[in-house]
Motif scaffolding. Sequence first.
Motif, PDB file in Angstrom:
ATOM      1  N   GLY A 219       2.193   9.699 -13.496  1.00  9.51           N
ATOM      2  CA  GLY A 219       2.374   8.492 -12.701  1.00  9.51           C
ATOM      3  C   GLY A 219       1.106   8.159 -11.936  1.00  9.51           C
ATOM      4  O   GLY A 219       0.297   9.045 -11.637  1.00  9.51           O
ATOM      5  N   ASP A 220       0.931   6.889 -11.633  1.00 11.01           N
ATOM      6  CA  ASP A 220      -0.275   6.413 -10.953  1.00 11.01           C
ATOM      7  C   ASP A 220       0.065   6.122  -9.495  1.00 11.01           C
ATOM      8  O   ASP A 220       0.247   4.988  -9.088  1.00 11.01           O
ATOM      9  N   SER A 221       0.136   7.180  -8.695  1.00  8.24           N
ATOM     10  CA  SER A 221       0.576   7.033  -7.304  1.00  8.24           C
ATOM     11  C   SER A 221      -0.397   6.193  -6.483  1.00  8.24           C
ATOM     12  O   SER A 221       0.031   5.410  -5.620  1.00  8.24           O
ATOM     13  N   GLU A 222      -1.692   6.312  -6.758  1.00 10.65           N
ATOM     14  CA  GLU A 222      -2.667   5.565  -5.971  1.00 10.65           C
ATOM     15  C   GLU A 222      -2.511   4.062  -6.186  1.00 10.65           C
ATOM     16  O   GLU A 222      -2.536   3.279  -5.238  1.00 10.65           O
ATOM     17  N   ARG A 223      -2.308   3.653  -7.424  1.00  5.03           N
ATOM     18  CA  ARG A 223      -2.149   2.222  -7.709  1.00  5.03           C
ATOM     19  C   ARG A 223      -0.883   1.675  -7.054  1.00  5.03           C
ATOM     20  O   ARG A 223      -0.900   0.604  -6.434  1.00  5.03           O
ATOM     21  N   ILE A 224       0.217   2.417  -7.159  1.00  6.94           N
ATOM     22  CA  ILE A 224       1.481   1.944  -6.590  1.00  6.94           C
ATOM     23  C   ILE A 224       1.431   1.940  -5.068  1.00  6.94           C
ATOM     24  O   ILE A 224       1.879   0.985  -4.409  1.00  6.94           O
ATOM     25  N   ASP A 225       0.862   3.005  -4.469  1.00  6.02           N
ATOM     26  CA  ASP A 225       0.786   3.055  -3.013  1.00  6.02           C
ATOM     27  C   ASP A 225      -0.130   1.971  -2.464  1.00  6.02           C
ATOM     28  O   ASP A 225       0.134   1.406  -1.393  1.00  6.02           O
ATOM     29  N   THR A 226      -1.206   1.657  -3.190  1.00  2.82           N
ATOM     30  CA  THR A 226      -2.096   0.581  -2.765  1.00  2.82           C
ATOM     31  C   THR A 226      -1.361  -0.754  -2.764  1.00  2.82           C
ATOM     32  O   THR A 226      -1.510  -1.560  -1.829  1.00  2.82           O
ATOM     33  N   LEU A 227      -0.545  -0.982  -3.787  1.00  2.14           N
ATOM     34  CA  LEU A 227       0.241  -2.219  -3.826  1.00  2.14           C
ATOM     35  C   LEU A 227       1.245  -2.270  -2.671  1.00  2.14           C
ATOM     36  O   LEU A 227       1.428  -3.312  -2.039  1.00  2.14           O
ATOM     37  N   LEU A 228       1.895  -1.144  -2.403  1.00  2.00           N
ATOM     38  CA  LEU A 228       2.850  -1.103  -1.293  1.00  2.00           C
ATOM     39  C   LEU A 228       2.167  -1.369   0.036  1.00  2.00           C
ATOM     40  O   LEU A 228       2.690  -2.118   0.881  1.00  2.00           O
ATOM     41  N   ARG A 229       1.008  -0.755   0.258  1.00  3.22           N
ATOM     42  CA  ARG A 229       0.292  -0.983   1.517  1.00  3.22           C
ATOM     43  C   ARG A 229      -0.124  -2.437   1.664  1.00  3.22           C
ATOM     44  O   ARG A 229      -0.134  -2.975   2.778  1.00  3.22           O
ATOM     45  N   SER A 230      -0.439  -3.101   0.545  1.00  6.84           N
ATOM     46  CA  SER A 230      -0.824  -4.521   0.602  1.00  6.84           C
ATOM     47  C   SER A 230       0.336  -5.388   1.043  1.00  6.84           C
ATOM     48  O   SER A 230       0.136  -6.531   1.487  1.00  6.84           O
ATOM     49  N   LYS A 231       1.580  -4.854   0.949  1.00  5.45           N
ATOM     50  CA  LYS A 231       2.777  -5.581   1.390  1.00  5.45           C
ATOM     51  C   LYS A 231       3.176  -5.201   2.823  1.00  5.45           C
ATOM     52  O   LYS A 231       4.198  -5.645   3.315  1.00  5.45           O
ATOM     53  N   GLY A 232       2.356  -4.356   3.429  1.00  6.49           N
ATOM     54  CA  GLY A 232       2.664  -3.931   4.786  1.00  6.49           C
ATOM     55  C   GLY A 232       3.563  -2.719   4.873  1.00  6.49           C
ATOM     56  O   GLY A 232       4.069  -2.383   5.953  1.00  6.49           O
ATOM     57  N   VAL A 233       3.790  -2.047   3.746  1.00  5.23           N
ATOM     58  CA  VAL A 233       4.647  -0.869   3.728  1.00  5.23           C
ATOM     59  C   VAL A 233       3.782   0.358   4.003  1.00  5.23           C
ATOM     60  O   VAL A 233       2.780   0.598   3.320  1.00  5.23           O
ATOM     61  N   MET A 234       4.167   1.156   4.974  1.00  7.58           N
ATOM     62  CA  MET A 234       3.415   2.356   5.329  1.00  7.58           C
ATOM     63  C   MET A 234       3.841   3.502   4.421  1.00  7.58           C
ATOM     64  O   MET A 234       4.990   3.946   4.446  1.00  7.58           O
ATOM     65  N   VAL A 235       2.954   3.978   3.601  1.00  7.28           N
ATOM     66  CA  VAL A 235       3.236   5.108   2.706  1.00  7.28           C
ATOM     67  C   VAL A 235       2.094   6.128   2.801  1.00  7.28           C
ATOM     68  O   VAL A 235       1.001   5.816   3.242  1.00  7.28           O
TER      69      VAL A 235
END
Length: 235
Positions: A219-235
């Motif tokens: 899985g590509d955790s960095e890509r998904i977490d970067t997208l989540l952070r761009s939505k204001g989600v703290m991960v």
Amino acid sequence: MSYIVPDEQYSWPPGWRILPNGAAIAADVLEAWRAVPVAVAGDCMGRSIGATGLRPYHPDIHTPVCGRAVTVRTRPGDNLIIHKALLMAEPGDVVVIDAGGSTEQAIVGGLMRTTALARKLGGFVIDGAVRDLAEWDEGGMACFARGHTHRGPAKDGPGAVNIPISCGGLVVMPGDLLLADADGIIAIPVAELPSLMPKVQAHLVKEENIRQTNAREKGDSERIDTLLRSKGVMV
């Protein structure tokens, strides 16, 4: 010529048009696009373009369809104008039919399939119904349609060849490049092909990199977490 070109001396009957095919698409262009998955082309065109509600009726669905579109609009349940389109279509062309989405009467069947095979056409895309499924199941001719029924067509018209149509919600212009595979169906204006191909190639490289990362790291955790952070989600 096997079709009528209107001029100032000719007035079409209501509902009828028989216009020339679009310009030929170069063989090398067709060959290059034949290798492009429909999903990739769709991603590069905004992810919201393509026919919906149509399914394949041929067994070799993993063989892509790629050819110039010959467009047809017909009255639901009537196939007279489709026969004319088959006589106009050239080897490799894809006959794209707007029959209003009706599945009450089949408008293309086994006999027309025989004509298409003899003329070496590229396939059918039909917003309507087909019949003679056993013959389509023999392969050798691609067919995407909305449904099927044993009920046969009329031959009364009216109808039109090589006008803009809507097929499964997809706008198709005569002469467009028609791509179809197991995932779906898309039409690309010829003028857009040169600028779209570099985007497609870059997208294929991007997907392959993601694929390798997914396999290597589960899985590509960095890509998904970067997208989540761009939505204001703290991960």
